[in-house]
Scaffold this active site. Structure first.
Site, PDB file in Angstrom:
ATOM      1  N   GLN A 192       0.761  -1.524  -0.010  1.00 36.03           N
ATOM      2  CA  GLN A 192       0.034  -0.069   0.053  1.00 36.03           C
ATOM      3  C   GLN A 192       1.080   1.227   0.230  1.00 36.03           C
ATOM      4  OE1 GLN A 192      -2.355  -1.629   3.229  1.00 36.03           O
ATOM      5  NE2 GLN A 192      -3.178  -0.293   2.885  1.00 36.03           N
ATOM      6  N   ARG A 251      -8.102  -1.162   9.012  1.00 38.61           N
ATOM      7  CA  ARG A 251      -8.896   0.084   8.131  1.00 38.61           C
ATOM      8  C   ARG A 251      -9.787   0.875   9.711  1.00 38.61           C
ATOM      9  NH1 ARG A 251     -13.391  -2.143   3.759  1.00 38.61           N
ATOM     10  NH2 ARG A 251     -14.317   0.118   3.820  1.00 38.61           N
ATOM     11  N   CYS A 252      -8.674   1.104  10.401  1.00 39.34           N
ATOM     12  CA  CYS A 252      -9.110   1.878  11.608  1.00 39.34           C
ATOM     13  C   CYS A 252      -8.762   3.356  11.922  1.00 39.34           C
ATOM     14  CB  CYS A 252      -8.576   0.850  13.218  1.00 39.34           C
ATOM     15  SG  CYS A 252      -6.549   0.805  13.149  1.00 39.34           S
ATOM     16  N   GLU A 279     -13.248   4.248   6.036  1.00 42.12           N
ATOM     17  CA  GLU A 279     -12.655   3.466   7.437  1.00 42.12           C
ATOM     18  C   GLU A 279     -13.573   3.520   9.211  1.00 42.12           C
ATOM     19  OE1 GLU A 279      -7.699   3.265   8.334  1.00 42.12           O
ATOM     20  OE2 GLU A 279      -8.735   4.914   8.151  1.00 42.12           O
TER      21      GLU A 279
END
Lengths: 788, 163, 289
Positions: A223, A372-373, A742
Site C-alpha cells: 500500500q 482499517r482504523c 474507515e
C-alpha cells in the site's frame, strides 16, 4: 442531494460515474502479484515454527537439498553474514527476518526453501528438519511484567523487562479529581481482541535482481511502495541495494486494509534470495500463514466515564494494556506509538480527560497492523461509545438523548478536544437526527417497550463517532522520519488528454475513477479522457501510500492544487490566444472566456494544445504540473450508526434486524463509490463485533488459524446495509472532502455491541467484549440468572 | 510419481497436457495455461476465489485434481463472453458497483452463472445463500446482490426474447 | 496448500476399484467427491500413497423409490439431493440438511456416500441416517453387504466398511402416511460444521401414537449417535408437549459435547435440548400434514 457543478459527461465531483478500472477485473485480466511471471522465476516457501517460544537447536537442510529442484535453504545464519537477519520496524523496534537462535511466536519464519517449482518448494519445506527446545511461552499480557516472566527481548540494549513503552496524554490529576467528585462513574475493562485483515488476496512478492544492471525490480503487495523502497535502501543499502536501483511496482492489489503496509520478513528473504542468486524469486503467502502473522487491535482498556446525575459528561479516563506480540511492528506515525488513540474523548464536549497506555511484549505474532482504523481509532471509539451507553443505562437515560445533551455543537468548530485534537467541522446533531429518522427510532423504542413487557429481548444500539484521518501535517507526522505528505503529477497532453500519477496506491478504492473525477472537476476535462496511474516507484511521484483514509485528504488535495496551478498557467495562455490581458479572462469549468464577451472563449483543450504549439514568448512550454501536499491538519469525518437486534434468550442467537449508517465525510467525489466503501467497512465491522477474533491457548498456539475457524462473514452473515449522508465540508481541504472508508469499521462494532448489550439489559448484563457470539450471550445469561 | 495425460475442453478449446497426479486444477489453469483470472485466496476450500465451472456446475478449482478433470468441459472467467462483449453478469457488476479490488470477482461471477442457471429468479435471501461459498472483503455484499438481481432480470428477458 | 505426491488411479467400475484396492493395499484411499479428502491432503494431514478415484463409476448416482425403500446411490451429489422432486415432496429432511451443508459449490461435488463413509460425527448425513433408520449397502471384492445403520459407525473416523469396500447405496424405509422428518443444526456461520445438530424422523398411527421414532445428533460425540433414551420416551405413546420437553432434557444429558471454539459444553447441551424439541415439533407438523 449532490449538486454537481459539471455535466455527467465531464463527471466531476458528486457524479456516480461507473468505475474506469472495472473491465480488466471483470474479464479476469487483472495483474496481481501472483499473476506475475518472469523468465527463470524461482519459488520460495517458508518453514515456520510450530512453537510459540523455543530455542532452535539445529536446522538440517540435507534432505531438502537432496530433492531435485530445491536450490537453496536460507537460514538466519545465512542472512546474518549480510546483517540482514534483523530489520527495523516502523516504530524503531526491531524484528527478525530469520532467527539465529530463538523463535518468538507460533508460525514465525524459521528458514526458507527456494526451488524451481512451487510444489517442489513445499516438498522441500516439509523435508527441512528443525530441532527445537520449546520453552514456556508468555501469552497473557497481564503477566508480561511479572517478576518471573521470561525476558523476551534480551537483544534490545537496556531492556530489563517486557515493557515496551509508556504513553500518556491529558491531565491525570485533574481528571482523577473530576472523577472522584462526580455524581456517577461507570467503569469497565474492555478488550478488543486480535483480528486479522484477511483480504482475499494474501501478501506476496516477486523480487528480481539483475546482476548486470544491479537493479532490483520488486512486484509487491504494498500500500506504500515509495516508503518501502526507501526503507529497503536504508536496511539493505550496505549490501549494495541503493535507492535509485530499486524499483517497486505495486500492481493490482486484492484488498489491503492496512495489512499490506508492513514489511514482512517473507518480502526481505525473497529480496535477499534474488539478490544472492540473481534470478527472480516469488513468495506468495498461504492463507494459514497470512492469518497467523500480523494482527490488529489487542488493547485491554480500563475505562472510567464520569458524569453528573443528569448525564452531563465530566471526565473520561482510559488506561490501556497493549499486547504487541514479540516486537512493536505497528504501522503508526513515529510520534504516535498509540496511533490516534487520543481521539477517545469522542464526539462530546467536556473538559477533563486522561489516557495512558503501557505496551508489552508477549510470544505472539508482532504488530499491530492498522486495520482499517486510521491508527487505533477503532479502539478509541469503541471505548468511548461503550462507556456512553453504559452511562445511559446506569442513569436510565435514552442513549440518543444522552448523546444530544453532550455533543460538541456545530458552532463550536474548530473544536479543541480535551486531549489536544482540533476537530475541523461537524454537525453531530444533524447526523444523529438523520440516522434516527431513517431507522425509525421512536417506533423501535415503542416496540422495544412492548417486547420487554412480553419478556422478549430486543436491543437498539447507537454509535456516534468522530474519526481522525488523513495523516498528516509534517510538523507532527512521519513514518520512520519520512513526512506524510502526498503527491499528484498531472500531464495534460497536446490533444487535451491527461495522464496523472499519484504517490498513493489503491487496493480497490477506485482511484482510477475518483482521481479522474477530481481532475475533471478542476479542469473540466471529461473523466474518461483522464488516465490515472499509481504504484510504480520509478514513475510515480513520491508519496506515503494509501491507508488510514488518507488518499483523498492528501493526494486528492495535491491533485486539486496541481490542477489549479495548471489552470492559472492556462489562463495566461488563453489570454495570449484571445489577445486580451490576463485580468480579462474568466474560468467556467472547462473553458476560459473574455469577461463580458463570453462568445470569445477557448476550451481547456485549445489551451492544452497551445501550451505546446503557441505559447506566449518567455513562458515555460508544456502543460504539466506536480504538487506535493503537506496537509495543514487532519480531517475529522463523523457518523451516526444505529443497529436494531433481537436476541433469543433460550439459545443466545442474535438477529440483526436493521442497521442504518449515516456518514459525514464532507464533500463526496463519487456517491456510488463512497456508498460501496461504507458497505464494505460495515461488513468488516460486524465481523469483529460478532464473528472474528484470533484465539490463543495457554501455550501460545493459535486455535483458529484457517478460514474454517476464523469466521470471515459471508453474504448471509452480512446484513442488508442502509446508508445515508450528511455533508459538512472540511474547511481546510481544497475539495472540502474528508476521507471515508474507515468510518464504518470504526463505527459498526460499538453500534452492534451496544445493541446486543441493550437487548440483554433486562437480565442485568452490563457489558460484553466483542466478538459477541451466541454462546457468549448464552453463558452470560446463565450467570446473570444465577446472580439474580 | 505418476504423470498422466489429460485432455479437456477449456472455454471451448481443446487442451491436452501431461500433468502430475497432485497438480491442483487451479494451478493447471493459472500456471500451465497462463490464465490467471482464476485466483487463490485460501487453503481450506473456504473462500471461493478459485471458482470455475465444470460441465456447467460451479466448483472450487483448488479442491479438484487436474487428472480428475480429464474429459471435462471447463469454463473460466476468461471464457464467459466473446472478446469485446460482456456477459450480463459482467455488465451488471459494472453497473451496480459489485466489485472493488476485483480479486473475488471472477469466482463470484462463475458461481453466479451456476446459481442463475438453477434458480433464474432468486430472492435476495437466495442470492446471499447462493454465494455463501464466496467471500468478499471489500464490497459488503449489498451491491453484489444488486448485480445479481440486475443480471437475473436481463437474462430472463433474453430468454423470453429468444423463445 | 500442496498435497504430498501420490499415484492416481481411476476406476471405471466397482470391480476395477476393488482390484486396485487389493493390489495397492492400505496406502490406497478411495476418493469420491474429494471435498473431505483433498483438503486434508492439501494440509498434509493425510498423505496416502495412492488415490483410487471412484467418482466416475457409472450407475451409482440415483434417487428412487423402489419397493419398500427410498434408495439413493452413494455418488449422488448434495446438489442433486437438494433439487430432487421426490425428496422435496416426501423427504424434506434432506432439504433441511443439504441447505446447511458446506456451500453450493462444494455441494456440487460432495457426495452423500462420502459424507457418510468418512465416519465423521461432524458431518450432517450420519444423523439423518440414524434418524431415518437407514441401511447401508456396501460392496467389496467378496460381494454385497447390508449394514444396518446402528452397526455402521464404530468410532472416530471408523466405520463398518472393510478395507477395499465401497459404500454404494443408502436405503431408507419408504415414506409412510403420518410420518415426517426434520433437521437443523446451529452453526457459527453458514457453511460451518455443527455446533450441535439434531435429525428427527417420526411415524404416527392414525390416532397420533408414535409408532417409530429416530433421533440422530451431529457433532456432539466422537461417533455419530442416536438418542436412544429419548426415542424410548416417545415410542408407543401419544406425543405431548411434556414428553417433548423430556426428550429435550435427555438430549442435553446423553450427548457428549466438548467445550471448544464453538462454545462451552453447557451451551452445547442446552442447544441440543432446544433444537431437539424444535425438530420434534417440526417433524410432527410434517407428519400431521
Amino acid at each position: 442531494m449532490f449538486s454537481c457543478k459539471t455535466t455527467p459527461e465531464v463527471g466531476g465531483m458528486g457524479h456516480s460515474v461507473k468505475r474506469k478500472e472495472d473491465a480488466r477485473f471483470l474479464h479476469g485480466k487483472g495483474n496481481y502479484t501472483d499473476d506475475v511471471k518472469l523468465p527463470g522465476m524461482l519459488h520460495m516457501v517458508i518453514v515456520r515454527s510450530p512453537y510459540a517460544y523455543a530455542k532452535i537447536l539445529s536446522i538440517n537442510k540435507e534432505k531438502a537439498l537432496a530433492i531435485e529442484g530445491v536450490l537453496a535453504v536460507i537460514t538466519g545464519e545465512d542472512l546474518a553474514q549480510y546483517n540482514l537477519h534483523w530489520m527495523p520496524t516502523l516504530l524503531s523496534d526491531s524484528q527478525m527476518v530469520l532467527p539465529t537462535d530463538t523463535v518468538m511466536h507460533q508460525s514465525q519464519e524459521v528458514c526458507a526453501v527456494i526451488a524451481t517449482d512451487r510444489y517442489i518448494a513445499v516438498d522441500g519445506a516439509e523435508a527441512v528438519d528443525v530441532q527445537y527446545e520449546p520453552m514456556k511461552a508468555l501469552v497473557d499480557p497481564f503477566k508480561a511484567l511479572d517478576e518471573d516472566a521470561p525476558l523476551l527481548r534480551p537483544d534490545k540494549e537496556g531492556q530489563k523487562d517486557n515493557h515496551i513503552y509508556h504513553w500518556e496524554r491529558g491531565e491525570r490529576e485533574k481528571t482523577d479529581a473530576a472523577i472522584a467528585a462526580a455524581d456517577v462513574v461507570v467503569k469497565e475493562r474492555i478488550h478488543l481482541p486480535r483480528i486479522h485483515v484477511a483480504s482475499i488476496e494474501t501478501c506476496g512478492v516477486v523480487a528480481s535482481y539483475d546482476k548486470d544492471t544491479e537493479k532490483m525490480l520488486i512486484y509487491l503487495t504494498s500500500q506504500a511502495p515509495h516508503a518501502i523502497r526507501t526503507i529497503l535502501a536504508l536496511v539493505a543499502g550496505h549490501v549494495g541495494l541503493s535507492e535509485e536501483k530499486i524499483r517497486i511496482i505495486a500492481p493490482d492489489i486484492g484488498g489491503g486494509f492496512g495489512g499490506k503496509v508492513p514489511v514482512y520478513p517473507g518480502y526481505v528473504i525473497a529480496i535477499a534470495a534474488s539478490f544472492l542468486i540473481g534470478k527472480p524469486v516469488k513468495w506468495i503467502e498461504d492463507r494459514s500463514e497470512n492469518l497467523v502473522n500480523g494482527f490488529a487491535r489487542d488493547y485491554h482498556m480500563d475505562c472510567e466515564l464520569a458524569a453528573t446525575k443528569d448525564g452531563k459528561i465530566q471526565a473520561f479516563k482510559v488506561s490501556t494494556l497493549a499486547d504487541h506480540g514479540y516486537t512493536d511492528s505497528s504501522a503508526n506515525p513515529s510520534k504516535y506509538p498509540t496511533g490516534m488513540f487520543s481521539i477517545c474523548t469522542g464526539s462530546y464536549d467536556y473538559e477533563h480527560a486522561f489516557a495512558e497506555l503501557d505496551a508489552v511484549y508477549t510470544n505472539k505474532a508482532p504488530g499491530g497492523v492498522a486495520y482499517r482504523c486510521s491508527f487505533r481509532v477503532t479502539e478509541a471509539v469503541h471505548a468511548i461509545e461503550r462507556m456512553v451507553d453504559k452511562l445511559a443505562a446506569e442513569i436510565g437515560k435514552d442513549p440518543a438523548q444522552l448523546r444530544f445533551e453532550n455533543f460538541i455543537k456545530k458552532e463550536d468548530f474548530p473544536y479543541a478536544s480535551p486531549l489536544g485534537w482540533s476537530y475541523d467541522s461537524g454537525d453531530y446533531k444533524a447526523t444523529l437526527e438523520k440516522a434516527m429518522e431513517m431507522v425509525g427510532y421512536a417506533d423501535y423504542k415503542k416496540e422495544q417497550a412492548e417486547k420487554r413487557a412480553q419478556g422478549k429481548l430486543m436491543g437498539i444500539g447507537i454509535c456516534t463517532f468522530t474519526e481522525v484521518v488523513g495523516a498528516g501535517p509534517s510538523k507532527d507526522f512521519d513514518i520512520l522520519g519520512i513526512k506524510m505528505f502526498d503527491s499528484a503529477e498531472i500531464r495534460v497532453h497536446p490533444t487535451g488528454k491527461v495522464l496523472a500519477r499519484f504517490g498513493t496506491k489503491s487496493q480497490g478504492q477506485g482511484h482510477e475513477t475518483t482521481y479522474a473525477q477530481i481532475l475533471a472537476e478542476e479542469l473540466g476535462i471529461p473523466y474518461s479522457d483522464i488516465e490515472i496511474d499509481e504504484g510504480d516507484t520509478d514513475t510515480a511521484p513520491y508519496g506515503l501510500g494509501t491507508y488510514a483514509s488518507r488518499s483523498t485528504p492528501t493526494a486528492g488535495a495535491a491533485a486539486a492544487i496541481a490542477a489549479r496551478k495548471l489552470r492559472d498557467k492556462g489562463k495566461k495562455i488563453a489570454a495570449h490566444l484571445l489577445e486580451v490581458s490576463e485580468e480579462d479572462i474568466e474560468w467556467e469549468i472547462g473553458k476560459y472566456f473574455v469577461k463580458g464577451a463570453p462568445e470569445k472563449s477557448k476550451t481547456i483543450q485549445d489551451v492544452a494544445f497551445a501550451a505546446y504549439t503557441n505559447f506566449p514568448q518567455g513562458m515555460e512550454p508544456g502543460f504539466e504540473e506536480t504538487h506535493y501536499y503537506d496537509p495543514p491538519n487532519l480531517t475529522f469525518p463523523n457518523g451516526a450508526y444505529i443497529c436494531v437486534v433481537e436476541v433469543e434468550e433460550e439459545t443466545g442467537a442474535i438477529d440483526v434486524k436493521r442497521f442504518v449508517a449515516i456518514d459525514d465525510c464532507g464533500n463526496i467525489i463519487n456517491p456510488m463509490i463512497v456508498e460501496g466503501q461504507v458497505h464494505g467497512g460495515l461488513t468488516q465491522g460486524i465481523a469483529p463485533a460478532m464473528y472474528e477474533g484470533i484465539v490463543y491457548d495457554d501455550e501460545g498456539n493459535v486455535l483458529n488459524g484457517t478460514l474454517m475457524d476464523y469466521l470471515v462473514p459471508t453474504a448471509v452473515e452480512s446484513p442488508h446495509w442502509e446508508t445515508g449522508h450528511t455533508i459538512t465540508p472540511s474547511p481546510h481541504h481544497p475539495l472540502g472532502a474528508k476521507g471515508v472508508a474507515e468510518s464504518p469499521t470504526v463505527g459498526a462494532p460499538p453500534a452492534i455491541a451496544n445493541a446486543i448489550i441493550d437487548a440483554l439489559y433486562p437480565l442485568g448484563i452490563k457489558h460484553l467484549d466483542i466478538p459477541i457470539t451466541p454462546d457468549k450471550v448464552w453463558d452470560a445469561i446463565q450467570v446473570a440468572k444465577a446472580n439474580a | 510419481m505418476g504423470k498422466h495425460n489429460v485432455t479437456m475442453t477449456i472455454n471451448g478449446e481443446s487442451v491436452s497436457a501431461e500433468v502430475d497426479s497432485r497438480l491442483l486444477l487451479v494451478h493447471f489453469i493459472r500456471e500451465n495455461l497462463d490464465m490467471t483470472g482464476t485466483h487463490i485466496g485460501c487453503d481450506t476450500s473456504s473462500c471461493g476465489a478459485c471458482t470455475i465451472l465444470i460441465d456447467g456446475k460451479s466448483v472450487k478449482s483448488c479442491t479438484y485434481l487436474t487428472v480428475r478433470a480429464d474429459g471435462a468441459n471447463i469454463t473460466t472467467i476468461e471464457g464467459i463472453a466473446a472478446d469485446g462483449t460482456n456477459h450480463p453478469l459482467q455488465k451488471a457488476f459494472h453497473d451496480q458497483h459489485g466489485l472493488h479490488c476485483g480479486f473475488c470477482t471472477p469466482g463470484m461471477i462463475m458461481r453466479c452463472i451456476d446459481m442463475l442457471e438453477t434458480n433464474p429468479n432468486p430472492t435476495e435471501k437466495e442470492i446471499r445463500w447462493g454465494i455463501s461459498g464466496n467471500l468478499c472483503r471489500c464490497t459488503g455484499y449489498n451491491n453484489i446482490v444488486k448485480s445479481v438481481q440486475q443480471a437475473a432480470e436481463e437474462m430472463s428477458k433474453e430468454k423470453e426474447a429468444s423463445v | 496448500m500442496i498435497p504430498a505426491n501420490f499415484n492416481y488411479h481411476k476406476a471405471s467400475s466397482l470391480q476395477e476399484a476393488f482390484a486396485l484396492s487389493a493390489e495397492l493395499g492400505e496406502e490406497a484411499k478411495y476418493m469420491s467427491g474429494g471435498h473431505s479428502l483433498l483438503p486434508m491432503m492439501k494440509l498434509r494431514f493425510a498423505t496416502p500413497e495412492h488415490i483410487i478415484d471412484i467418482s466416475k463409476i457409472e450407475g451409482l448416482s440415483y434417487i428412487k423409490e423402489d419397493g419398500d425403500f427410498l434408495k439413493i446411490g452413494a455418488l449422488t451429489t448434495q446438489t442433486e439431493l437438494e433439487h430432487n422432486a421426490i425428496l422435496k415432496s416426501k423427504y424434506p429432511i434432506f432439504g433441511d440438511a443439504v441447505w446447511l451443508t458446506a456451500d453450493p459449490s462444494v455441494r456440487n461435488f460432495g457426495t452423500i456416500g462420502g459424507n457418510i463413509a468418512h465416519g465423521d460425527a461432524a458431518n450432517d448425513q450420519p444423523a439423518l441416517m440414524l434418524a431415518l433408520r437407514a441401511t447401508i449397502i456396501a460392496e467389496g471384492a467378496d460381494g454385497k453387504k447390508t449394514i444396518p445403520i446402528d452397526e455402521f459407525f464404530h468410532g472416530f473416523y471408523m466405520t463398518a466398511l472393510e478395507p477395499g469396500d465401497i459404500l454404494t447405496e443408502i436405503q431408507i424405509p419408504k415414506s409412510k402416511k403420518n410420518s415426517g422428518g426434520a433437521y437443523h443444526k446451529v452453526e457459527r456461520k453458514v457453511g460451518d460444521y455443527a455446533t450441535a445438530g439434531v435429525a428427527v424422523h417420526i411415524e404416527l398411527d392414525d390416532d397420533g401414537v408414535c409408532q417409530e421414532i429416530g433421533i440422530g445428533l451431529t457433532n456432539v460425540s466422537a461417533v455419530p449417535m442416536r438418542l436412544e433414551r429419548g426415542e424410548e420416551v416417545l415410542r408407543g405413546k401419544k406425543v405431548t408437549d411434556e414428553l417433548i420437553e423430556q426428550v429435550g432434557v435427555i438430549a442435553g444429558e446423553d450427548a457428549e459435547p466438548e467445550s471448544d471454539l464453538r462454545g462451552s459444553e453447557a451451551y452445547k447441551r442446552s442447544i441440543l435440548n432446544t433444537i431437539t424439541k424444535r425438530m420434534l415439533n417440526k417433524a410432527l407438523e410434517r407428519a400431521r400434514q
